[in-house]
Write a protein that holds these residues in place. Structure first.
Motif, PDB file in Angstrom:
ATOM      1  N   UNK A 102       0.799  -1.228   0.000  1.00 30.88           N
ATOM      2  CA  UNK A 102       0.000   0.000   0.000  1.00 30.88           C
ATOM      3  C   UNK A 102       0.829   1.275   0.000  1.00 30.88           C
ATOM      4  N   UNK A 103       2.126   1.145   0.262  1.00 33.46           N
ATOM      5  CA  UNK A 103       2.950   2.356   0.361  1.00 33.46           C
ATOM      6  C   UNK A 103       3.979   2.398  -0.756  1.00 33.46           C
ATOM      7  N   UNK A 104       3.836   3.380  -1.614  1.00 36.85           N
ATOM      8  CA  UNK A 104       4.739   3.524  -2.740  1.00 36.85           C
ATOM      9  C   UNK A 104       5.652   4.731  -2.472  1.00 36.85           C
ATOM     10  N   UNK A 105       6.956   4.448  -2.419  1.00 39.95           N
ATOM     11  CA  UNK A 105       7.924   5.474  -2.047  1.00 39.95           C
ATOM     12  C   UNK A 105       8.699   5.874  -3.295  1.00 39.95           C
ATOM     13  N   UNK A 106       8.598   7.137  -3.663  1.00 33.56           N
ATOM     14  CA  UNK A 106       9.257   7.598  -4.890  1.00 33.56           C
ATOM     15  C   UNK A 106      10.133   8.817  -4.599  1.00 33.56           C
ATOM     16  N   UNK A 107      11.426   8.604  -4.449  1.00 30.42           N
ATOM     17  CA  UNK A 107      12.303   9.748  -4.203  1.00 30.42           C
ATOM     18  C   UNK A 107      12.596  10.497  -5.506  1.00 30.42           C
ATOM     19  N   UNK A 108      12.504  11.814  -5.475  1.00 33.81           N
ATOM     20  CA  UNK A 108      12.856  12.623  -6.647  1.00 33.81           C
ATOM     21  C   UNK A 108      13.871  13.651  -6.193  1.00 33.81           C
ATOM     22  N   UNK A 109      15.125  13.444  -6.592  1.00 31.15           N
ATOM     23  CA  UNK A 109      16.096  14.453  -6.188  1.00 31.15           C
ATOM     24  C   UNK A 109      16.942  14.876  -7.361  1.00 31.15           C
ATOM     25  N   UNK A 131       5.352   9.893  -1.063  1.00 28.98           N
ATOM     26  CA  UNK A 131       4.746   8.683  -0.502  1.00 28.98           C
ATOM     27  C   UNK A 131       3.332   8.607  -1.084  1.00 28.98           C
ATOM     28  N   UNK A 132       3.146   7.650  -1.967  1.00 29.95           N
ATOM     29  CA  UNK A 132       1.877   7.528  -2.701  1.00 29.95           C
ATOM     30  C   UNK A 132       1.111   6.328  -2.165  1.00 29.95           C
ATOM     31  N   UNK A 133      -0.160   6.516  -1.830  1.00 28.37           N
ATOM     32  CA  UNK A 133      -1.010   5.385  -1.431  1.00 28.37           C
ATOM     33  C   UNK A 133      -1.198   4.526  -2.690  1.00 28.37           C
ATOM     34  N   UNK A 134      -1.085   3.198  -2.558  1.00 30.94           N
ATOM     35  CA  UNK A 134      -0.982   2.395  -3.786  1.00 30.94           C
ATOM     36  C   UNK A 134      -2.045   1.316  -3.969  1.00 30.94           C
ATOM     37  N   UNK A 135      -2.838   1.033  -2.952  1.00 28.82           N
ATOM     38  CA  UNK A 135      -3.801  -0.069  -3.147  1.00 28.82           C
ATOM     39  C   UNK A 135      -5.245   0.370  -2.922  1.00 28.82           C
ATOM     40  N   UNK A 136      -5.481   1.682  -2.943  1.00 25.93           N
ATOM     41  CA  UNK A 136      -6.848   2.161  -2.740  1.00 25.93           C
ATOM     42  C   UNK A 136      -7.194   3.256  -3.731  1.00 25.93           C
TER      43      UNK A 136
END
Ligand code: IPM
Ligand code: MG
Length: 349
Positions: A102-109, A131-136
């Motif tokens: 459920x937790x999608x972590x996407x670092x953008x630097x 931090x993107x919610x991923x299963x809802x």
């Protein structure tokens, strides 16, 4: 450590970039005496071609047995006219849901070597964690077609429970605590009821995390603020759909979508790791794809699923060094091929 990895290479450039990432991983594993076993499985368009469905049962079963999953990319024009439930993307959504990620972590630097690839004229160094919610949300809500007053209608539904919001909120607050202690929650609470529950829940949580400076922001404003001053953000938490859109936007500020890795996590240590970009059918098979997002996804895997910090640092430092030496693929203004960049990164490990 022995690690069993499920590999979902997928379609388009997927196989090329996953192969590169595995070379890097194998080199690091040898150096630190880890033993990596791979199981390659079909998912996406290639699975449709071979079996008729995007996510064969065997693939899902093996993912559930694995210690983690590494995915390339799925989809392509060949499968674009299939009905929704048979599209390649269903494989991705199916694994995310079945593994409870459920937790999608996407670092953008912004890497200093790529500062001039950022399309903004003036930009302070930024380092954002999305931090993107991923299963809802609308990705998994009720949807369908029906006959309406004016003929055929189609609908998708955004629904979030307090529990879903709270658990993704905790992931984001915990991440902010370990970074610069600033969290922005992005919603559309001026219009959507689901966003109002999102905001209330985040506010409640913020009282438990007094050391984190918390703010909420409407998504349209956030899209603008990301362009205006990306350095104002530290950690961002948002819904499935808004996170999908804002992470592509943020990626472009780093110079290329080919740079952004991601981790999808749930309650166990098993995660799925994938670049945030797609299968890039236009350059597939040409050997010119940027493997860095997938290589950095492997670093995230070592860190998040297996707590192998040194090994993860080793990969990330090698990527930085390679960029500092101005070895670039086409998407970031260079001429090198996927294999050449991969070799340089391995040299720099
Ligand atoms: C992503 C992708 C996927 C998503 C697609 C391919 C289903 O865009 O991982 O960002 O929308 O989640
Ligand atoms: Mg996306």
């Amino acid at each position: 450590m022995r690690i069993n990895l499920a590999l979902l290479k997928g379609d388009g450039i997927g196989p090329e970039i996953v192969d590169s990432a595995c070379h890097v991983l194998d080199t690091v594993a040898r150096r630190y005496s880890h033993d990596i076993a791979y199981t390659s499985l079909l998912a996406g368009g290639c699975a449709i071609d071979a079996t008729g469905v995007p996510l064969p049962k065997e693939t899902l079963d093996e993912c559930l047995k694995s210690d983690s999953v590494l995915l390339g990319a799925v989809g392509g024009p060949k499968w674009d006219t299939l009905p929704g439930h048979l599209r390649p993307e269903k494989a991705l959504l199916g694994v995310r849901k079945a593994l409870g990620l459920y937790a999608n972590i996407r670092p953008a630097k912004l890497y200093s070597a790529l500062a001039d690839r950022c399309p903004l004229r003036v930009v302070d160094d930024f380092d954002i964690l999305i931090v993107r919610e991923l299963t809802g949300g609308i990705y998994f809500g009720e949807s369908g077609r029906r006959n309406g007053q004016y003929g055929e209608e189609a609908f998708d539904t955004e629904c979030y429970s307090e529990k879903e919001i709270e658990r993704i909120g905790r992931v984001a607050f915990e991440a902010a605590k370990k970074r610069n202690k600033k969290l922005t929650s992005i919603d559309k609470a001026n219009v959507l009821e689901s966003s109002r529950l999102w905001r209330e829940t985040m506010h409640k949580l913020s009282h438990e995390y007094k050391e984190v400076e918390y703010a909420d922001m409407l998504v349209d404003n956030a899209a603008m603020q990301l362009i205006k001053n990306p350095a104002q953000f530290d950690v961002i938490v948002t819904s499935n759909m808004f996170g999908d859109i804002l992470s592509d936007e943020a990626s472009q500020l780093t110079g290329s979508i080919g740079m952004l890795p991601s981790a999808s996590l749930g309650e166990s240590t098993r995660g799925m790791y994938e670049p945030i970009h797609g299968s890039a059918p236009d350059i597939a098979g040409k050997g010119i794809a940027n493997p860095i997002a997938t290589i950095l996804s492997v670093a995230m895997m070592l860190r998040y699923s297996f707590s192998l910090e040194k090994e993860a640092d080793c990969i990330e430092n090698a990527v930085v060094k390679t960029l500092d030496q101005e070895y670039f693929t086409g998407d970031i203004g260079g001429k090198m091929t996927n294999n050449e960049i991969t070799d340089k990164i391995i040299e720099n490990l």
